[in-house]
Each structure stands twice: as structure tokens, then as C-alpha cells.
Scaffold this motif. Structure first.
Motif, PDB file in Angstrom:
ATOM      1  N   VAL A  57       0.844  -1.194   0.000  1.00 39.08           N
ATOM      2  CA  VAL A  57       0.000   0.000   0.000  1.00 39.08           C
ATOM      3  C   VAL A  57       0.880   1.244   0.000  1.00 39.08           C
ATOM      4  O   VAL A  57       1.843   1.324   0.730  1.00 39.08           O
ATOM      5  N   GLU A  58       0.551   2.205  -0.856  1.00 31.84           N
ATOM      6  CA  GLU A  58       1.284   3.471  -0.858  1.00 31.84           C
ATOM      7  C   GLU A  58       0.398   4.515  -0.217  1.00 31.84           C
ATOM      8  O   GLU A  58      -0.631   4.895  -0.754  1.00 31.84           O
ATOM      9  N   VAL A  59       0.767   4.959   0.931  1.00 38.57           N
ATOM     10  CA  VAL A  59      -0.079   5.864   1.695  1.00 38.57           C
ATOM     11  C   VAL A  59       0.332   7.296   1.396  1.00 38.57           C
ATOM     12  O   VAL A  59       1.501   7.640   1.481  1.00 38.57           O
ATOM     13  N   VAL A  60      -0.635   8.111   1.016  1.00 38.20           N
ATOM     14  CA  VAL A  60      -0.368   9.532   0.808  1.00 38.20           C
ATOM     15  C   VAL A  60      -1.300  10.314   1.710  1.00 38.20           C
ATOM     16  O   VAL A  60      -2.507  10.288   1.540  1.00 38.20           O
ATOM     17  N   GLU A  61      -0.740  10.983   2.680  1.00 39.23           N
ATOM     18  CA  GLU A  61      -1.550  11.757   3.615  1.00 39.23           C
ATOM     19  C   GLU A  61      -1.555  13.218   3.187  1.00 39.23           C
ATOM     20  O   GLU A  61      -0.740  13.645   2.383  1.00 39.23           O
TER      21      GLU A  61
ATOM     22  N   GLU B 295      -1.295  -2.857   6.084  1.00 46.70           N
ATOM     23  CA  GLU B 295      -0.278  -1.867   6.425  1.00 46.70           C
ATOM     24  C   GLU B 295      -0.848  -0.766   7.324  1.00 46.70           C
ATOM     25  O   GLU B 295      -0.243  -0.370   8.311  1.00 46.70           O
TER      26      GLU B 295
ATOM     27  N   ARG C 263       0.023  -0.082  11.528  1.00 51.70           N
ATOM     28  CA  ARG C 263       0.575   1.123  12.148  1.00 51.70           C
ATOM     29  C   ARG C 263      -0.146   1.497  13.431  1.00 51.70           C
ATOM     30  O   ARG C 263       0.158   2.521  14.044  1.00 51.70           O
TER      31      ARG C 263
ATOM     32  N   LEU D 250       3.359  11.930  -5.860  1.00 56.18           N
ATOM     33  CA  LEU D 250       3.948  11.211  -4.724  1.00 56.18           C
ATOM     34  C   LEU D 250       3.782   9.707  -4.879  1.00 56.18           C
ATOM     35  O   LEU D 250       4.685   8.940  -4.542  1.00 56.18           O
ATOM     36  N   ARG D 251       2.626   9.275  -5.400  1.00 60.40           N
ATOM     37  CA  ARG D 251       2.434   7.832  -5.585  1.00 60.40           C
ATOM     38  C   ARG D 251       3.480   7.270  -6.537  1.00 60.40           C
ATOM     39  O   ARG D 251       4.033   6.196  -6.315  1.00 60.40           O
TER      40      ARG D 251
ATOM     41  N   LEU E 263       6.720   7.132  -4.673  1.00 63.08           N
ATOM     42  CA  LEU E 263       6.741   6.047  -3.687  1.00 63.08           C
ATOM     43  C   LEU E 263       6.944   4.700  -4.372  1.00 63.08           C
ATOM     44  O   LEU E 263       7.635   3.819  -3.864  1.00 63.08           O
ATOM     45  N   GLY E 264       6.338   4.570  -5.562  1.00 66.64           N
ATOM     46  CA  GLY E 264       6.524   3.336  -6.323  1.00 66.64           C
ATOM     47  C   GLY E 264       7.992   3.142  -6.657  1.00 66.64           C
ATOM     48  O   GLY E 264       8.521   2.031  -6.573  1.00 66.64           O
TER      49      GLY E 264
ATOM     50  N   ARG F 149       9.801   1.984  -3.622  1.00 66.88           N
ATOM     51  CA  ARG F 149       9.508   0.593  -3.309  1.00 66.88           C
ATOM     52  C   ARG F 149      10.285  -0.346  -4.231  1.00 66.88           C
ATOM     53  O   ARG F 149      10.749  -1.401  -3.827  1.00 66.88           O
TER      54      ARG F 149
ATOM     55  N   ARG G 275       6.307   6.433   2.706  1.00 63.52           N
ATOM     56  CA  ARG G 275       4.985   7.060   2.794  1.00 63.52           C
ATOM     57  C   ARG G 275       5.053   8.419   2.126  1.00 63.52           C
ATOM     58  O   ARG G 275       6.137   8.962   1.931  1.00 63.52           O
ATOM     59  N   GLY G 276       3.881   8.985   1.836  1.00 55.42           N
ATOM     60  CA  GLY G 276       3.855  10.306   1.216  1.00 55.42           C
ATOM     61  C   GLY G 276       2.999  11.270   2.010  1.00 55.42           C
ATOM     62  O   GLY G 276       2.038  10.862   2.646  1.00 55.42           O
TER      63      GLY G 276
END
Lengths: 748, 279
Positions: free
Chosen positions: A20-24, A698, A702, B72-73, B76-77, B80, B87-88
Motif C-alpha cells: 500500500v502506498e499511503v499519501v496523507e 499496512e 501502524r 507522490l504515488r 513512492l513506487g 519501493r 509514505r507520502g
């Protein structure tokens, strides 16, 4: 990774898989104490101190100093209340936000419109002051200069210019420098006799009337509160900036006024450019030039700040559906709410052309007095309501005396406004209320905290008082804890204690002694029962000492029953349990139904049901709540609030959506979650795209504890969730199911 | 190795400022390399500027925020793929430097890594004033800041300029991180003043590098010269990446015209990694 602590954030994950790519999303906190102080001082020292002293001295004589001092005291009381509510709810929107959350949408609409018009009147006042000063060296009418500068500021704001904002530090330095120069030189020329002789020629009424006219010079400290979410360490910096700016500005104003009335007899001090005229006497043409420059810069900077603030208030109202969304649309290129700015500019121009300078000052002052007075009321209500979302890090001393003094002071000063000003104020109030009933009431979902205030700060104390006079006290609420397995007792006890502590409830730890079939009272059986009873009591004492805070009463109960279910049911019925906490069911290999006990409890217990699977240390520090939408969801949120308070835990409230859900739907969900969570606790908000809960490895990983609200329908959902979440490792899981017959009020 | 305040954070956090989709993959690769060496977590951030006329939160539904998430995705890729989870954070701020500093604060960053946009070497101001945003970030940050400037594709031949690198812990971390990349050759360069005794300088420098076990990773070259800028500039074309240090404290002249390391970053044709110790 430590979570972001101060601002609400949202998150979107890319997929529901392990990768999972988390973007906050976070809001930057870019303002320190110096910047916040500069904003407050820069906004307050506008045209007022350069334009109004002549008017106030003509009205009150040398006691004009007292008028400014009184204004400073009222502003200080209000600033203290504003500091508390702003640290309790550091959100953009300032006074509107606090008042609407305390007093509900009607007052929100009233104060939203009132603040907006107040800022329009203030901008117009600053611009007329600008015109009056510039007209001394540019041969143009005051109104033309004022309108021209207003149009320039509107244009700058329309293109998103930050020039005026960035020049704020320099402007404040010039302003304070010019006034300090004036005071420093003037102190050596003051004739004390001019001040003391005939100090209050027109009486105290004229002094307070003067305060009513000059109060606009204190408008601006609220701007700091409205930037609360952008201030670093708001718990410390907000109160310092608010109180520091009001105190320093009050001292500066009083000193300037002392110099003014000490230089010439008060009969000769009626000019609108009084400070510049006196600066010429004291410092020559250069001094006059510096003061003129300071005055011009001050008016422009204050007017600019007012126009910017007006568009932010419109935004905050739009967020609560109290104003047309059309008004808040963002310009695609300049990223500013161009329509709100244009409307503010048009109103400012209209008001410049319609009103005289004294009327503008009073109208701006009246609407700001209404705002500040209601902030004081909001402070009392929010503290008394004890809502979880309100946790101020600064508390007003001598509560509720200071907020009452603030509100009373605002009311007293407002009472001395002119009739025309009152008429304008009443007109705006009628418009705001009319607009709310005609448009906003049907759309907004905003609710104020005042019912909680009435119940917790008025009715409950009244009931306690009544009980002391003979009423029968109610039994304390009881939480039943199924305590059959020593290794799980502590977590369940800690959880139940956190839930019952604030309600002054008790815990009933139940360990069922099962007897199979019809048996007589044999000695062996009774001996075994007594040994079990003693062992359970010892184990309970040990567990209680470790996890249950003092003040929560814990009782051990070992009923004899033919099955665990009947033992728990009889204990729950006898003690009229409000909440039952049981452990996670173990899978049974040879049964079609892996959770028969849980099913039976779910179907027959008449209490809220918590099912806990402990896999990480309790107390948990990071909670992830997936509440759902029915009463179980509300109970899950209330539980999170209780645990957050008891365990000092960070809460993230989440909703799960199908992957590929549109950004618009995600944004709406975020807003809904924020509103729901904000009612009960401080929490971050996240929208998580995934096929189901168990795909959120994921995100769940956390956190220490996952709270899931179990929908009341279908009844099989509890079983399904037990199976679905059984694979989660490393994070504890708590399923929360509300019972329709049990009220939720106990947990609020 | 990496300066970490254990009281604040369990694991070190590397904050990477992402602005340019073209250089983001290389920046994330570098971040992954640094993070793996120190066992750090990576947080990529993109700053969305919001004008003061609108509340910060209003930008949540802004198309730029959606674009920032996409950016950002993708970054992040990339991270990885390099074997480093990340994280972003989309940070909404009034100013870019405010956003970076706020993100560093909220994420409790132990290092900030940012890329530098192309500067025009013909412009007088670019040479004199390195980059206002980077200056503000470097001065305001409570942790070290690294600025990467990518000009050429290769990064295998690395020159580490020792003067101006006041924080040897930081230097060691960078050296060891870069040495992990296959095919990388490292060369240390120290420019001593003309009147300095090269032998003394050599022995003390080698001793301190030896103590940290760095001499096995690359050769040490000590030269004498008037200006570290000129000497490093002369050697730079022979390398793909030059690592230079920026001191925590600055003279008045440096604050106006930029330090030699900053001027080097503008003038050199190679890739540069500027390491700025925390203030």
C-alpha cells in the motif's frame, strides 16, 4: 513513525494489497510566536490610532486615555477567552468556528455574516483613514482615494498576491517605530497640568461612549485566533500572541493618548490627522512625514488583512453549508476565492461611499463587539459542555469570571453606540437570521454543544443538588467483564475501566463455574467451587492492581451455571449491565458454527457488547476506528474518545471505500468523517480504498488497536467480522456492537 | 551513525521533498540508498502552496492536491522498487520553505533531502544567491539538510570534497550509503591552504578516516590551493557526482553571496550532493 499530532489529516491508499502506498494530507504550521504577534499587532494598529484620537478627545476630553484603557481591558478579557477556545479548537474560521460549534448554526450564521460585515466596515474605515491622510499631500477627494486604494487591494487579492502579507513585518516595524518616536519625544514635552485639569469634563458616559467609537482599534487580535491551525505549538504560542499583542497595543495607545492630551488643551485636539499634526510640533516636518508614512502603511495593511479574513470566513461558512457554495469557488489559475473577494470589495466600496468615518468605526466596532462577546459565551459553553473535541491547552484563569467580564464589557460598550450604528447592526442581524431560516437551516448538519452544556453544566448539577435534598441516587452503571482466562483478563479489565471510569461505574468480573447436567450438591463440587472462588479473587486483585485506576470499583462474581452462556446471562441480568466485554472466540474444528457462545450472547444480552482480541500491549497508544454508520458506529467513536482520554492515545477515524472511488466521493466522506469524529474526539481522518477490512494490513499495522463498529443489521455481521478479522496479527481488534435498548448518553 | 534523538522517534526518518517528476525517481533512489544504510523510514512530501486569501484546508479538494498525490504515488513506487517502503505527505502551506519545515517537524525528520531546480549560471543573482528556499530550509531545520542537483545520468564515480564537511557522522553515512551501490568508486579530496604542511594534514585526516573505517572505501587525495571552489571545480568533470559540505554557521559574505559549496553547485557540470549540517 509518530503520527501527526496537531492537524486533522486524510489519507488515501493506492490499493488494498500489502504494498500500500499511503499519501496523507497535512496542513503546514508555518507561523511561530513572532509571526503571530506581528499579525495581531499589524492588524490592530490600523487607521484607528492615527485617525480617532481627535474624535475621542473631542468626545471625552483628557479622559480619552481612559476610553482607550477600557477598550484594552475589554479586549484583553475577550482575548483570554479567545485563547482558550482557539487552543481547544485550533481551526481556521476563527470566531465563527468557535461560536457555531458552541451555540449552533443559527448563531453561526449570525456571527458569520456579522463578522463578514464587520470586516467590510473595518476595511472601509481603514480606507477612509487612508484617504484622509493621503489627502493632506495629494489634492484629491478622500472618497476617491479610499475607493481607488480599495480597488487596488481587491485586485492584489484577486491574483493571490502575498506582497502585503510579506511586507507585514516591515510595516509593523515602521508603525511601532513611528509611534515610539512620537511617544519618546513627547514624554519630555508633556504638560501634566493639561491632563489632570478637568480630566473628565463630559462624565463617565462620554468615556464609555468614546470606547464604543474607538473599539475598532482593537479589532484584529481575533485574526490570530483565525490562523490557529497554522500556528506552531498553538498551546503555547496562541495565548502568548493574543495576550501579548493586546497588552502591547493597549500600552502603546494609552501612551500616545497621554502625549496628545498633555501637549495642547483638549479643545484644540479635534483634527482627524491629530497625531501627524502633533508630530510636526514635536519632531518637525520629518516627524510628520514618518507618522504620515506609518499611518498610510497601517491603513493599507489593516484593510488588506480584513479583505483576506472576510474571504476565509465565507469559506468556513461554506464548509457548514450556511452560505452559497457558489461564493467560495476557487479561481483555477490564482487559487483564490475570487467571488468572495469581489463581493467583499464591492461592499467595501459601497460602504466607503455611504458612511462617515465615525459611523464606519462604530459599525465595525459594534459587529466585532458582538463577535468577541459571543466568543466569551462560547468559552463558557464549550468548557461546561465537556465535549471530547474541546481540549484547551490554555485555560482562562478565574473561570467563569473573566469570560463573563469580557461578554459584559462588550455588551456595556455596545450599549453606547449611536442610533444609526444600532440600526445598521440590527439590519445585519435580521438579514443573517432571515437567510439562515430561508436557506441555511435546511442544508446544514451543524450542531452546537449547548445542549451538552445545559445537561452537564446546568441539569446534572441541579439533579445532584436535588439528590442531596432527599432524592434516591441511581445505581452506578455496571460493566460486565468475562474473566475466564487469566491471560486475557488484564486487557479486558483495562478496557472496561477506561470506559466506566468517567461514569463512576463499577466493573463486575465474571468467571462462570460450570456444572454439567443435573448434579447434587456434593462436597467435592462445593470444595472445587470454593477453591475456584478464592483463586479467581486473588487473580482479580492482582490484575486489578495493574490496570484499573483507583476510584473504579471492581467486584468478582463466580456464578454456578450449566454453561458459560447462562452464567454470563444471569450475571448481566442481575446487575443490569450496561456494557459486556468478552474475549475473541476460539475457532472450533468440529462445529458448523465456530462461535456459538458469541452468537448466544449477541442474541440475548441486553447490553452493549465488546469483543476484544488482544494482540498488542494495552493501554494502546494508536487507535484506528472504522465506525460504520448506525448506533454501533457512534458507540465505536465514543469508545475511541474514552480510550483516547484514558490512555492518551492518538485516534485515526477511517472509512473503507472500494478501490477507484472518485476523489469527489472521497472528499465528501472525509468531510463527513471529520464532522462525526469532531463531535466526540480529536482525530485524524482517513479514507482507505480496499476490498475489505482485512486487506488493510499496512494501515492496521501502524496502530495498536483496531475498533470496528458492528452494524446492528444483519445480525450475522458479528460472526462475519470475527471470521474476517481473525487473520490480523500484531494489532488488537475490538468489535463494538451497540444494543438498541441501551442509551449512548452514558458514554458521551 | 545517523544522529537520532531516541526520545523523539523510534526509527530515523528521511524526509524527501518532491517537486519535479523528472528528477523525483533519482531523488527517491538516493533516499532509498541513504535510508537502507541507516535503517531509516522514508517520507516523501510535496508542498502545495495556498494563497493567504484561502484557508489551507480549502486546498484539499484542489486539483493541484490531486496532482500532488499522483506525483507522490509515482515517487513512492520508485522507492519501493528500490526495496525501501515509504509514505507520502502532501503538505499545504503558504510558502514552500514553511511547508518543508512543517513536514520535517510533524514527521520528526532526522534528515531532509531535496532536489534543486536548474539554475541559470548566466544570471548574476543565481550565482550570488544560491536558492532562497533552500537557504531558509537549511537555516530553519532542526536536522541536517541535503540538496541534490542532477545534471548527468551517471552517478558511479563519486568525489567527496572534505573541506566544508564539518559533520563527520553525516559524511560517514553518505559515504557508506553511496558505497553500497554496485560499481561505485569513491575518491576523497581535501584542499589544504598553500602554506599548510601537507604531510601533517594528510596524517591527521587519514587517521580520522581510518578511525571510522572509511579509508578502505576510497583513496584520499590532498592538494594545496588558494580556493577549494577552484580546485574542486577543476576535478569535477572527471566525476559523475560530487559531494560537498555546507557549514552550519555562515559569515556575512557567505550569507549574501553564498558559500563556496553553493557556488560550486551552480557552476559545476556534474551531479552534486550538498550536505548541510544542522544548525
Amino acid at each position: 513513525m509518530p503520527p501527526s499530532t496537531a492537524t486533522p489529516s486524510s489519507s488515501v491508499t493506492g490499493t488494498g494489497t500489502a504494498a500500500v502506498e499511503v499519501v496523507e494530507v497535512e496542513l503546514a504550521k508555518g507561523l511561530g510566536l513572532t509571526e503571530a504577534l506581528t499579525i495581531g499587532i499589524g492588524t490592530m494598529i490600523g487607521a484607528g490610532i492615527f485617525v480617532l484620537p481627535g474624535f475621542i478627545i473631542a468626545k471625552a476630553g483628557p479622559a480619552a486615555v481612559l476610553s482607550f484603557f477600557l477598550g484594552g481591558c475589554v479586549a484583553l478579557f475577550c482575548a483570554m477567552s479567545a485563547a482558550e477556545v482557539a487552543t481547544g479548537m485550533p481551526m481556521s474560521g476563527g470566531g465563527y468556528y468557535f461560536i457555531s460549534r458552541a451555540l449552533g448554526p443559527l448563531f453561526g450564521a449570525l456571527i458569520g455574516w456579522g463578522s463578514w460585515f464587520g470586516l467590510v466596515f473595518a476595511s472601509a474605515f481603514y480606507m477612509v483613514g487612508f484617504g484622509a491622510y493621503v489627502a493632506t499631500f495629494v489634492p484629491l477627494p478622500v472618497w476617491a482615494l479610499a475607493v481607488g486604494m480599495t480597488l487596488v487591494l481587491v485586485a492584489l487579492n484577486l491574483i493571490g498576491s502575498t506582497v502585503a502579507g510579506r511586507a507585514q513585518n516591515a510595516i509593523v516595524a515602521v508603525l511601532v517605530g513611528a509611534l515610539a518616536l512620537f511617544v519618546g519625544r513627547g514624554l519630555f514635552s508633556v504638560n501634566v497640568g493639561l491632563i489632570t485639569h478637568d480630566f473628565m469634563p463630559f462624565g463617565m458616559g462620554a468615556v464609555v461612549g468614546g470606547t464604543a467609537t474607538l473599539f475598532v482599534t482593537y479589532c484584529g487580535f481575533g485574526e490570530i485566533a483565525s490562523m490557529a491551525e497554522e500556528i506552531r505549538n498553538p498551546g503555547v504560542n496562541l495565548p502568548k500572541a493574543l495576550l501579548g499583542s493586546v497588552i502591547s497595543v493597549t500600552a502603546l495607545y494609552c501612551l500616545v493618548l497621554l502625549i496628545c492630551v498633555g501637549l495642547r488643551p483638549h479643545g484644540e485636539l479635534g483634527s482627524s490627522t491629530l497625531v501627524a499634526d502633533l508630530a510636526q510640533d514635536l519632531l518637525g516636518a520629518a516627524g510628520r512625514g514618518v507618522v504620515l508614512l506609518g499611518a498610510v502603511m497601517a491603513t493599507v495593511s489593516s484593510a488588506n488583512a480584513s479583505i483576506m479574513s472576510a474571504s476565509r470566513i465565507s469559506f468556513a461558512m461554506g464548509r457548514d453549508s450556511l452560505i452559497w457554495e457558489w461564493l467560495n469557488q476557487i479561481h483555477p489559475r490564482f487559487r483564490v476565492p475570487h467571488r468572495a473577494i469581489l463581493v467583499t470589495g464591492a461592499l467595501t466600496v459601497a460602504v466607503v461611499l455611504l458612511g462617515g468615518i465615525e459611523f464606519l468605526a462604530e459599525a465595525a466596532g459594534l459587529l466585532h463587539l458582538l463577535l468577541y462577546g459571543l466568543i466569551c459565551v462560547a468559552c463558557i459553553i464549550l468548557r461546561g459542555a465537556r465535549v471530547a473535541a474541546y481540549r484547551p491547552t490554555y485555560k482562562v484563569p478565574l473561570f467563569p469570571v473573566i469570560p463573563l467580564l469580557g461578554a459584559g464589557g462588550c455588551l456595556a460598550v455596545a450599549a453606547f453606540m449611536g442610533k444609526t450604528t444600532f440600526a445598521a447592526g440590527v439590519g445585519i442581524v435580521v438579514f443573517a437570521v432571515g437567510h439562515y431560516y430561508a436557506w441555511g437551516r435546511r442544508r446544514t448538519t451543524l450542531r452546537g454543544a449547548w445542549p451538552h452544556f445545559l445537561r452537564r453544566a446546568v441539569l446534572e448539577p441541579a439533579l445532584v443538588w436535588a439528590e442531596r435534598w432527599g432524592a434516591t441516587p441511581e445505581e452506578p452503571p455496571t460493566a460486565l467483564v468475562a474473566a475466564g482466562r487469566p491471560e486475557r483478563e488484564r486487557a479486558r479489565l483495562a478496557l472496561a475501566a477506561a470506559m466506566m471510569g468517567p461514569a463512576k461505574g463499577r466493573l463486575l468480573a465474571v468467571n462462570v463455574f460450570t456444572v454439567r447436567g443435573a448434579v447434587g450438591a456434593t462436597d467435592d463440587l462445593l470444595t472445587s467451587y470454593r477453591e475456584t472462588l478464592a483463586a479467581r479473587t486473588r487473580a482479580l486483585e492482582k490484575a486489578t492492581a495493574a490496570v484499573v485506576p483507583p476510584g473504579v470499583r471492581v467486584t468478582s462474581h463466580v456464578p454456578i451455571a450449566v454453561s458459560v452462556f447462562y452464567g454470563l446471562l444471569s450475571a448481566a441480568e442481575t446487575s443490569r449491565t450496561a456494557l459486556s466485554v468478552v474475549g475473541w472466540p476460539e475457532p472450533r474444528l468440529n462445529s458448523a458454527d465456530p462461535v456459538p457462545l458469541l452468537n448466544a450472547l449477541d442474541n440475548h444480552l441486553r447490553s452493549h457488547l465488546f469483543v476484544l482480541r488482544e494482540q498488542s500491549p494495552v493501554p494502546a497508544r494508536r487507535l484506528l476506528v472504522v465506525p460504520g454508520s448506525d448506533p454501533s458506529g457512534e458507540l465505536a467513536l465514543l469508545t475511541a474518545a474514552r480510550l483516547s482520554e484514558a490512555w492518551n492515545a492518538h485516534v485515526t477515524v477511517a472509512a473503507v471505500v472500494a478501490p477507484g472511488t472518485s476523489e469527489r466521493v472521497v472528499a465528501k466522506l472525509e468531510a463527513d468523517l471529520e464532522a462525526r469524529a469532531g463531535e466526540v474526539t480529536k482525530a485524524d481522518v482517513a479514507v482507505l480504498p480496499a476490498e475489505s477490512l482485512d486487506h488493510l494490513d499496512e494501515e492496521v499495522g501502524r496502530h495498536d488497536l483496531l475498533l470496528v463498529g458492528v452494524p446492528l443489521r444483519p445480525s450475522s455481521r458479528l460472526n462475519a467480522l470475527v471470521a474476517e478479522l481473525g487473520g490480523i496479527t500484531g494489532t488488537s481488534v475490538l468489535l463494538v456492537k451497540a444494543h438498541p435498548d441501551q442509551p449512548l448518553d452514558l458514554w458521551r | 551513525m545517523l544522529p537520532v534523538d531516541a526520545s523523539l522517534s523510534d526509527t530515523p526518518t528521511l524526509l524527501v521533498g518532491i517537486a519535479n517528476p523528472e528528477t523525483a525517481p533519482r531523488l527517491m533512489n538516493l533516499a532509498a540508498c541513504l535510508a537502507q544504510q541507516a535503517g531509516a523510514s522514508v517520507v516523501a512530501t510535496h508542498i502545495v502552496r495556498v494563497p493567504p486569501q484561502a484557508p489551507l484546508a480549502s486546498a484539499r479538494a484542489n486539483p493541484r492536491t490531486a496532482a500532488a498525490r499522483q506525483l507522490l504515488r509515482a515517487a513512492l513506487g520508485q522507492c519501493r522498487c528500490a526495496g525501501q517502503p515509504a509514505r507520502g505527505v502532501v503538505e499545504m502551506a503558504r510558502q514552500v520553505h514553511e511547508g518543508l519545515l512543517s513536514a520535517a517537524d510533524s514527521q520528526r525528520a532526522t534528515l531532509i533531502l531535496v532536489g534543486l531546480s536548474e539554475l541559470d549560471p548566466d544570471r548574476e543573482t543565481s550565482q550570488r544567491k544560491f536558492d532562497r528556499v533552500m537557504h531558509r530550509v537549511a537555516r530553519g531545520a532542526a536536522c541536517p539538510v541535503m540538496v541534490a542537483k542532477f545534471r548527468i545520468p551517471a552517478e558511479s564515480r563519486v568525489l567527496l570534497s572534505l573541506p566544508g564537511n564539518p559533520d563527520l557522522d553525516l559524511l560517514e553515512w553518505v559515504v557508506r550509503s553511496l558505497a553500497r551501490r554496485p560499481g561505485t568508486t569513491l575518491q576523497f579530496l581535501h584542499v589544504a591552504a598553500r602554506d599548510a604542511k601537507v604531510s601533517d594534514t594528510s596524517s591527521s585526516l587519514e587517521a580520522s578516516l581510518e578511525q571510522r573505517g572509511l579509508t578502505s572505501l576510497g583513496e584520499v587525495e590532498i592538494v594545496t590551493g588558494e580556493s577549494p571552489l577552484d580546485e574542486t571545480l577543476n576535478r569535477a568533470p572527471d566525476y559523475d557526482l560530487v559531494v560537498v559540505g555546507g557549514g552550519a554557521s555562515q559569515t556575512f559574505a557567505e550569507s549574501v553571496f553564498g558559500s563556496w559549496a553553493e557556488r560550486f553547485t551552480v557552476q559545476t557540470p556534474t551531479n552534486v550532493l550538498l550536505v548541510h549540517a544542522s544548525t
